[in-house]
Design an enzyme around this catalytic site. Structure first.
Site, PDB file in Angstrom:
ATOM      1  N   TYR A  76       0.837  -1.190   0.000  1.00 30.35           N
ATOM      2  CA  TYR A  76       0.000   0.000   0.000  1.00 30.35           C
ATOM      3  C   TYR A  76       0.878   1.247   0.000  1.00 30.35           C
ATOM      4  CZ  TYR A  76      -3.334   3.538   1.549  1.00 30.35           C
ATOM      5  OH  TYR A  76      -4.100   4.680   1.653  1.00 30.35           O
ATOM      6  N   MET A 107       1.057   4.687   0.947  1.00 31.09           N
ATOM      7  CA  MET A 107       0.349   5.638   1.809  1.00 31.09           C
ATOM      8  C   MET A 107       0.497   7.053   1.265  1.00 31.09           C
ATOM      9  SD  MET A 107       1.260   4.169   5.622  1.00 31.09           S
ATOM     10  CE  MET A 107       3.043   4.340   5.451  1.00 31.09           C
ATOM     11  N   HIS A 122      -4.733   5.198  -2.662  1.00 29.51           N
ATOM     12  CA  HIS A 122      -5.926   6.027  -2.800  1.00 29.51           C
ATOM     13  C   HIS A 122      -5.523   7.353  -3.441  1.00 29.51           C
ATOM     14  CE1 HIS A 122      -7.130   3.289   0.468  1.00 29.51           C
ATOM     15  NE2 HIS A 122      -8.344   3.447  -0.024  1.00 29.51           N
ATOM     16  N   ASN A 182      -7.949  14.621  -8.487  1.00 28.79           N
ATOM     17  CA  ASN A 182      -6.507  14.758  -8.726  1.00 28.79           C
ATOM     18  C   ASN A 182      -6.129  14.134 -10.072  1.00 28.79           C
ATOM     19  OD1 ASN A 182      -3.721  14.893  -8.659  1.00 28.79           O
ATOM     20  ND2 ASN A 182      -3.572  14.301  -6.501  1.00 28.79           N
ATOM     21  N   ALA A 185      -2.368  13.126 -10.680  1.00 29.72           N
ATOM     22  CA  ALA A 185      -1.963  11.849 -10.073  1.00 29.72           C
ATOM     23  C   ALA A 185      -2.570  10.678 -10.830  1.00 29.72           C
ATOM     24  CB  ALA A 185      -2.375  11.798  -8.603  1.00 29.72           C
ATOM     25  N   PHE A 221      -0.557  10.120 -13.916  1.00 29.70           N
ATOM     26  CA  PHE A 221       0.757   9.585 -13.559  1.00 29.70           C
ATOM     27  C   PHE A 221       0.677   8.077 -13.307  1.00 29.70           C
ATOM     28  CE2 PHE A 221       3.667   8.384 -10.073  1.00 29.70           C
ATOM     29  CZ  PHE A 221       4.889   8.631 -10.673  1.00 29.70           C
ATOM     30  N   TYR A 222      -0.241   7.664 -12.440  1.00 32.50           N
ATOM     31  CA  TYR A 222      -0.330   6.245 -12.095  1.00 32.50           C
ATOM     32  C   TYR A 222      -0.823   5.402 -13.269  1.00 32.50           C
ATOM     33  CZ  TYR A 222       0.793   7.425  -7.314  1.00 32.50           C
ATOM     34  OH  TYR A 222       1.452   7.865  -6.191  1.00 32.50           O
ATOM     35  N   LYS A 253       0.011   5.764 -16.321  1.00 34.69           N
ATOM     36  CA  LYS A 253       1.201   5.488 -17.144  1.00 34.69           C
ATOM     37  C   LYS A 253       1.966   4.266 -16.655  1.00 34.69           C
ATOM     38  CE  LYS A 253       3.176   9.537 -16.918  1.00 34.69           C
ATOM     39  NZ  LYS A 253       4.074  10.686 -17.063  1.00 34.69           N
TER      40      LYS A 253
END
Length: 165
Positions: free
Chosen positions: A75, A77, A114, A119, A122, A125-126, A128
């Site tokens: 995870y 955080m 999360h 956003n 973000a 970004f994730y 990709k």
């Protein structure tokens, strides 16, 4: 256009520099983390790192291992960097570190985190890196709007990173 930066180095989070992590998190994130969060971060070893440009803290990642429905998951955080250093490879370096831990360990079923539903930066970004939205948590955040969060996950097959298509 991205700014050319000196090399980004990752370093351990220690009692001597934990305050730098606190300041970074106050600047980067819209939520406040309690003292227990920082105490726990000191105990996770390689799962928490600061990103330095020269000797300046410009980003950080903090993770933990979670068990969910019989699955072992990593995870994230927090993962963030200072605004002027975005799109300069800091986030990628931090996420690469996390993914290497998961790959080398070989026992994680997934990596998840999360993200506030508003956003977009973000989420892009994730995406990709092969993370997919798997759930929406209503009222996840307290005292910020919107309060809802997406759960993003990158599945691992037999503890190995699946190829991103």
């Amino acid at each position: 256009m991205p700014v050319a930066l000196p090399r980004i180095e990752l370093g351990d989070i220690t009692p001597h520099n934990i305050k730098q992590l606190k300041v970074l998190n106050q600047v980067v994130f819209p939520v406040t983390y309690n003292d227990k969060f920082y105490k726990d971060v000191l105990d996770v070893g390689e799962l928490a790192k600061l990103a330095f440009s020269i000797d300046i803290v410009v980003g950080a990642v903090c993770c933990r291992t979670d068990m969910q429905e019989g699955q072992r998951k990593l995870y994230i955080m927090t993962l963030g960097c200072l605004g002027p250093y975005r799109r300069c490879g800091v986030g990628k370096k931090l996420l690469d570190h996390v993914m290497k831990i998961a790959k080398d360990d070989g026992q994680y079923d997934a990596i998840f985190l999360h993200v506030q539903i508003s956003n977009d930066e973000a989420l892009q970004f994730y995406n990709k890196f092969g993370f997919k939205i798997i759930d929406t948590k209503q009222e996840y955040y307290k005292r910020i709007e919107p309060a809802d969060a997406y759960v993003l996950e990158r599945s691992l097959k037999n503890g190995k990173l699946e190829t991103v298509s």
